[in-house]
Design a protein around this motif. Structure first.
Motif, mmCIF file in Angstrom:
data_model
loop_
_atom_site.group_PDB
_atom_site.id
_atom_site.type_symbol
_atom_site.label_atom_id
_atom_site.label_comp_id
_atom_site.label_asym_id
_atom_site.label_seq_id
_atom_site.Cartn_x
_atom_site.Cartn_y
_atom_site.Cartn_z
ATOM 1 N N ALA A 39 0.854 -1.184 0.000
ATOM 2 C CA ALA A 39 0.000 0.000 0.000
ATOM 3 C C ALA A 39 0.894 1.240 0.000
ATOM 4 N N GLN A 40 0.632 2.173 -0.924
ATOM 5 C CA GLN A 40 1.537 3.318 -1.041
ATOM 6 C C GLN A 40 0.824 4.623 -1.370
ATOM 7 N N ALA A 41 -0.487 4.646 -1.215
ATOM 8 C CA ALA A 41 -1.231 5.872 -1.524
ATOM 9 C C ALA A 41 -1.558 6.624 -0.233
ATOM 10 N N ALA A 42 -2.776 7.151 -0.134
ATOM 11 C CA ALA A 42 -3.109 8.051 0.969
ATOM 12 C C ALA A 42 -2.940 7.413 2.338
ATOM 13 N N SER A 43 -3.132 6.098 2.447
ATOM 14 C CA SER A 43 -3.080 5.439 3.754
ATOM 15 C C SER A 43 -1.687 5.428 4.369
ATOM 16 N N VAL A 44 -0.657 5.684 3.590
ATOM 17 C CA VAL A 44 0.700 5.746 4.145
ATOM 18 C C VAL A 44 1.271 7.161 4.086
ATOM 19 N N ARG A 45 0.520 8.108 3.526
ATOM 20 C CA ARG A 45 1.046 9.465 3.315
ATOM 21 C C ARG A 45 0.340 10.479 4.214
ATOM 22 N N ASN A 46 0.106 10.125 5.455
ATOM 23 C CA ASN A 46 -0.635 10.998 6.344
ATOM 24 C C ASN A 46 0.083 11.159 7.677
ATOM 25 N N GLY A 48 -0.695 9.856 10.555
ATOM 26 C CA GLY A 48 -0.855 8.783 11.525
ATOM 27 C C GLY A 48 -1.791 9.183 12.648
ATOM 28 N N MET A 49 -2.701 10.088 12.363
ATOM 29 C CA MET A 49 -3.642 10.581 13.363
ATOM 30 C C MET A 49 -4.984 9.878 13.233
ATOM 31 N N LEU A 141 -5.533 9.128 18.728
ATOM 32 C CA LEU A 141 -4.507 8.092 18.760
ATOM 33 C C LEU A 141 -3.441 8.402 17.723
ATOM 34 N N ARG A 142 -2.252 7.828 17.936
ATOM 35 C CA ARG A 142 -1.173 7.932 16.956
ATOM 36 C C ARG A 142 -0.777 6.535 16.505
ATOM 37 N N VAL A 143 -0.680 6.353 15.196
ATOM 38 C CA VAL A 143 -0.210 5.098 14.625
ATOM 39 C C VAL A 143 0.811 5.447 13.548
ATOM 40 N N ASP A 144 1.765 4.572 13.328
ATOM 41 C CA ASP A 144 2.750 4.814 12.275
ATOM 42 C C ASP A 144 2.082 4.568 10.922
ATOM 43 N N PRO A 145 1.829 5.606 10.129
ATOM 44 C CA PRO A 145 1.105 5.408 8.873
ATOM 45 C C PRO A 145 1.884 4.608 7.844
ATOM 46 N N ARG A 146 3.197 4.575 7.988
ATOM 47 C CA ARG A 146 4.017 3.900 6.974
ATOM 48 C C ARG A 146 4.069 2.394 7.168
ATOM 49 N N THR A 147 3.677 1.923 8.340
ATOM 50 C CA THR A 147 3.713 0.477 8.594
ATOM 51 C C THR A 147 2.350 -0.107 8.927
ATOM 52 N N ALA A 148 1.384 0.736 9.303
ATOM 53 C CA ALA A 148 0.108 0.223 9.810
ATOM 54 C C ALA A 148 -0.614 -0.638 8.781
ATOM 55 N N SER A 149 -0.741 -0.169 7.555
ATOM 56 C CA SER A 149 -1.476 -0.923 6.539
ATOM 57 C C SER A 149 -0.807 -2.259 6.245
ATOM 58 N N ALA A 150 0.510 -2.243 6.126
ATOM 59 C CA ALA A 150 1.234 -3.490 5.844
ATOM 60 C C ALA A 150 1.091 -4.475 6.994
ATOM 61 N N MET A 274 -0.462 21.268 11.456
ATOM 62 C CA MET A 274 -0.547 20.252 12.489
ATOM 63 C C MET A 274 0.815 19.575 12.591
ATOM 64 N N ALA A 275 1.075 18.991 13.751
ATOM 65 C CA ALA A 275 2.330 18.279 13.956
ATOM 66 C C ALA A 275 2.066 17.042 14.800
ATOM 67 N N SER A 276 2.660 15.923 14.379
ATOM 68 C CA SER A 276 2.529 14.670 15.122
ATOM 69 C C SER A 276 3.920 14.210 15.545
ATOM 70 N N PRO A 277 4.291 14.437 16.816
ATOM 71 C CA PRO A 277 5.637 14.057 17.290
ATOM 72 C C PRO A 277 5.671 12.610 17.793
ATOM 73 N N PHE A 278 6.442 11.779 17.121
ATOM 74 C CA PHE A 278 6.627 10.390 17.533
ATOM 75 C C PHE A 278 7.750 10.315 18.564
ATOM 76 N N ARG A 279 7.729 9.286 19.406
ATOM 77 C CA ARG A 279 8.766 9.136 20.424
ATOM 78 C C ARG A 279 10.148 8.961 19.814
ATOM 79 N N SER A 280 10.204 8.465 18.597
ATOM 80 C CA SER A 280 11.482 8.291 17.908
ATOM 81 C C SER A 280 12.149 9.614 17.562
ATOM 82 N N GLY A 281 11.416 10.714 17.737
ATOM 83 C CA GLY A 281 11.920 12.024 17.346
ATOM 84 C C GLY A 281 11.424 12.468 15.986
#
Length: 378
Positions: A39-46, A48-49, A141-150, A274-281
């Protein structure tokens, strides 16, 4: 021999995954098809909110909260990781504070007002210059959008809940038969088309008549040092003019007039920050909105510079080196949270969740399956 399934879902973005989950919970055999290898469209390009606060009071807000519950169930099943981070809308102008206070007083959403010191205590990266206060919501909630769908697709496949066919473009659907561009065939009793921003490959006439509009957004990422504690999603006052939940506030008109008069360039490109700060920085930031014929393959440097200008008013960072820039395109219906249609017997089109796909898809798909197949789940 042509393989047969109870359900075929076309599209493995979050909307398609939501339908695969809902169907499999009812004990149905599911085939999931995706034209890309991942998956590489809108579901990974957001961002993660998962963002219930943006949905208007009533049915849509309740659906967003139900989606939130379903996301948390996926976490409990070990499918993916979530952060119950909540969100803060930050006020730097009195008209922004007026909207937040009016919204809070309406009592339609789970929110509380914060003094400036309370905002900074919950989110240390907020820029304190001119800070008047903020509004906290615990539901985001916060989810990693780049890995969630996969990860969801891998879980569906590994658990036997769905047979996933990536790199498979379905080009034709007729009377329960699906045909791929490679000439492969499948049969399903029910077919759900979740084609995202692709409004041409399947049922183009139906989608053209739906008044769906494509929207392009530009986003970026900066990388900071890892942080030790969870930070809420952050939204600036500009965001109040973007989400439908705030349209019930009479005080919104003054904010909109100020932006239109003093900063028409922000309205021109639909910019709200908007800004979504992940614990990874990692901090995902944005965004903008260009519609229809204004969409081109080429990103505008002016948009990025305007977003960064406004983001610096919202947050303070040790450095502002942008390590990634990208854009996404999604389909949006002008009035509905999703466009649903049944163009043929046993075929359902489900597209147009707009910028709320991560927030709404799980709840919307569940609602559809309750209508089609009843409430029972396994």
């Amino acid at each position: 021999m042509t393989k047969q399934f109870d359900v075929a879902v076309i599209g493995a973005g979050i909307a398609g995954l939501a339908h695969a989950i809902a169907a499999s919970r009812r004990g149905l055999s599911v085939a999931l098809f995706e034209r890309s290898h991942v998956a590489q469209a809108a579901s990974v390009r957001n961002f993660g909110m998962i963002w219930p606060i943006g949905q208007p009071a009533g049915e849509w807000y309740e659906l967003a909260l139900r989606s939130r519950e379903l996301w948390l169930e996926l976490q409990q099943q070990g499918v993916l990781d979530l952060e119950p981070c909540g969100s803060i809308h930050v006020a730097k102008h009195h008209d922004e504070l007026d909207v937040l206070e009016e919204f809070s007083e309406l009592g339609t959403h789970q929110v509380q007002m914060l003094k400036p010191a309370e905002v900074l205590k919950r989110a240390g990266i907020v820029n304190s210059d001119g800070l008047l206060g903020g509004m906290y919501s615990p539901t985001e909630l916060r989810v990693d959008p780049r890995t969630a769908s996969a990860r969801i697709a891998a879980w569906l496949q590994a658990s036997g809940r769905a047979e996933c066919h990536f790199g498979t473009t379905i080009t034709h659907v007729k009377e329960g038969h699906l045909l791929s561009s490679a000439g492969d065939r499948w049969v399903a009793d029910r077919i759900v088309v979740c084609s995202g921003s692709d409004l041409q490959t399947l049922y183009p006439k139906c989608l053209a008549e739906a008044d769906l509009k494509l929207c392009k957004l530009q986003m970026m990422k900066v990388q900071q040092e890892p942080i030790s504690r969870m930070s809420p999603h952050l939204a600036g006052g500009l965001t109040l003019r973007h989400y439908a939940s705030f349209t019930q506030c009479h005080s919104l008109a003054a904010l909109q007039d100020r932006i239109a008069t003093n900063h028409p360039e922000l309205d021109r490109y639909g910019i709200h920050v908007m800004a979504s700060p992940f614990r990874s920085g990692r901090i995902i930031m944005g965004d903008s909105h260009e519609y229809g014929d204004a969409i081109t393959p080429f990103d505008k440097r002016e948009i990025d510079e305007l977003m960064l200008r406004e983001l610096r008013k919202l947050i303070c960072l040790p450095h502002w080196t942008v390590c990634q820039r990208w854009h996404g395109v999604y389909a949006k219906h002008p009035t509905l949270p999703v466009f649903e249609s049944q163009p043929d017997e046993g075929v359902h089109v489900f597209v147009g969740t707009g910028g709320a796909g991560m927030t709404m898809s799980l709840g919307l798909a569940e609602r559809s399956w309750q209508r089609w197949h009843g409430h029972s789940q396994t």
